[in-house]
Design a protein around this motif. Structure first.
Motif, short mmCIF file in Angstrom:
data_model
loop_
_atom_site.label_atom_id
_atom_site.label_comp_id
_atom_site.label_asym_id
_atom_site.label_seq_id
_atom_site.Cartn_x
_atom_site.Cartn_y
_atom_site.Cartn_z
N LYS A 1 0.94 -1.31 0.02
CA LYS A 1 0.24 0.20 0.13
C LYS A 1 0.67 1.19 -0.07
CE LYS A 1 -3.41 2.69 1.02
NZ LYS A 1 -4.27 3.49 0.00
N LEU A 2 2.09 1.35 1.12
CA LEU A 2 2.80 2.57 0.82
C LEU A 2 3.49 2.72 -0.36
CD1 LEU A 2 4.56 2.32 4.36
CD2 LEU A 2 3.18 4.30 3.48
N ALA A 3 3.91 1.55 -1.12
CA ALA A 3 4.63 1.32 -2.35
C ALA A 3 3.74 2.08 -3.65
CB ALA A 3 5.06 -0.03 -2.68
N SER A 4 2.70 2.16 -3.21
CA SER A 4 1.43 2.55 -4.24
C SER A 4 1.29 4.21 -4.13
CB SER A 4 0.15 1.91 -4.42
OG SER A 4 -0.65 2.34 -3.11
N LEU A 5 1.77 4.81 -3.21
CA LEU A 5 1.60 6.29 -2.81
C LEU A 5 2.63 7.01 -3.43
CD1 LEU A 5 0.46 5.62 0.90
CD2 LEU A 5 -1.06 5.98 -1.27
N PRO A 6 2.52 8.40 -3.28
CA PRO A 6 3.36 9.33 -4.02
C PRO A 6 4.93 9.17 -3.31
CG PRO A 6 1.26 10.41 -3.44
CD PRO A 6 1.41 9.13 -2.76
N THR A 7 5.73 8.66 -3.94
CA THR A 7 7.05 8.05 -3.31
C THR A 7 7.87 9.36 -2.87
OG1 THR A 7 6.99 6.10 -4.44
CG2 THR A 7 9.11 6.39 -3.48
N ARG A 8 7.97 10.10 -3.91
CA ARG A 8 8.96 11.21 -3.82
C ARG A 8 8.36 12.23 -2.56
NH1 ARG A 8 10.17 14.00 -9.27
NH2 ARG A 8 11.35 15.46 -7.75
N GLY A 9 7.06 12.38 -2.64
CA GLY A 9 6.46 13.17 -1.59
C GLY A 9 6.36 12.39 -0.26
N ILE A 10 6.64 11.51 -0.12
CA ILE A 10 6.78 10.41 1.19
C ILE A 10 8.41 10.76 1.54
CG2 ILE A 10 7.03 7.91 2.13
CD1 ILE A 10 4.39 7.41 0.86
#
Ligand code: LHQ
Length: 258
Positions: free
Chosen positions: A196-205
């Motif tokens: 789930k985390l891997a599907s979110l905005p990685t650079r924003g995270i």
């Protein structure tokens, strides 16, 4: 290829498994180096958008392999400066979410490493034990930095001074872990969380991670300024555009990590 850890990437998640199960995954110099290297590799790989950090077998990690330091004449400071400190710093330098999947006991530097991860998930069979005091030592590998920041100084001192083992349930109660899952489906639950985390905005995270940890060290004015700087970077990502477009179009966003 690694000798003491496993490194596998699937569906955007790099799984780093500490792999000395017969020694409760206790740290050796080789393992310190391999973890540092694997984190660097995950940072560099565009396909990696989350890191899941776990242990093989019954334990998460039992800290330093005491077999390596039982002969006396140990250069403790040198040990930490050379082996552990660069590894812990690499957790922070890795601008992707790092999830600890605490599958069993986490002790000593093994607990510190879990604290250096951004999110902690625990099996209901897991436990945490600060352990250092039990052999007359001070929490190291960031233990004196992360523990009070995560649970507050009062609980941190209690856990460090008594060296008592706490259950996953108690760890959840005091905010030391974020979620607890049943042992028999733990790996699947942890993997689903990481995916789930891997599907979110990685650079924003990555920018959230950097800005929040920096915020712990700065005053309000400086933090506000850093937020403005970070927002300039986040606001120029494809994922930001996609998030706003998806909202306007009343559909689910499809983030790519760019
Ligand atoms: C181990 C270990 C271990 C080797 C379990 N080493 N074999 C930095 C700077 C320089 C020097 C010093 O260190 C540091 C950083 C540190 O991390 S210091 C803290 C080091 N860690 C500890 O003091 C924890 C020691 N271990 C324990 O307290 C217990 O083993 C725990 C609470 C982890 C687990 O307890 P149990 O579930 O009762 O299991 P166990 O004690 O029976 O251990 C299982 C096996 O794992 C056993 O081997 P065996 O062959 O008898 O089955 C242990 O010897 C081995 N093991 N920890 N750190």
């Amino acid at each position: 290829m690694y000798e003491t850890i496993l490194y596998e990437v699937s569906e955007g998640v790099a799984v780093i498994t500490m792999n000395r199960p017969e020694k409760f995954n206790a740290f050796t110099e080789q393992m310190n180096k391999e973890i540092t290297d694997a984190l660097k590799q995950a940072q560099k790989s565009p396909e990696v958008r989350c890191i899941l950090f776990t242990g093989a077998g019954r334990a998460f990690n039992a800290g330093q392999d005491l077999g390596d330091v039982s002969g006396g004449n140990v250069d403790f400071g040198g040990f930490l400066r050379k082996r552990y400190n660069p590894m812990i710093l690499q957790f922070q330098k890795t601008e992707k979410p790092i999830v600890a999947a605490i599958n069993g006991v986490a002790a000593g530097a093994g607990m510190s490493v879990a604290l250096a991860c951004d999110i902690r998930l625990a099996s209901d069979k897991a436990s945490l034990v600060n352990a250092f005091v039990n052999i007359g030592l001070v929490p190291d590998s960031g233990g004196c930095y992360f523990l009070p920041r995560i649970v507050g100084i009062g609980k941190a001192l209690e856990l460090a001074m008594t060296g008592e083992k706490i259950s996953a349930e108690e760890a959840l109660r005091i905010g030391l872990v974020n979620q607890v899952y049943p042992a028999d489906s733990f790996q699947e639950a942890a993997m689903a969380y990481a995916r789930k985390l891997a599907s979110l905005p990685t650079r924003g995270i990555g920018l959230i991670k950097r800005t929040m940890y920096k915020g712990l060290e700065m005053g309000l004015e400086e933090t506000l300024e850093y937020e403005a700087f970070a927002q300039d970077a986040a606001g120029s990502t494809e994922d930001h555009k996609e998030g706003v477009t998806a909202f306007m179009e009343k559909r689910a966003p499809r983030f790519t990590g760019q």
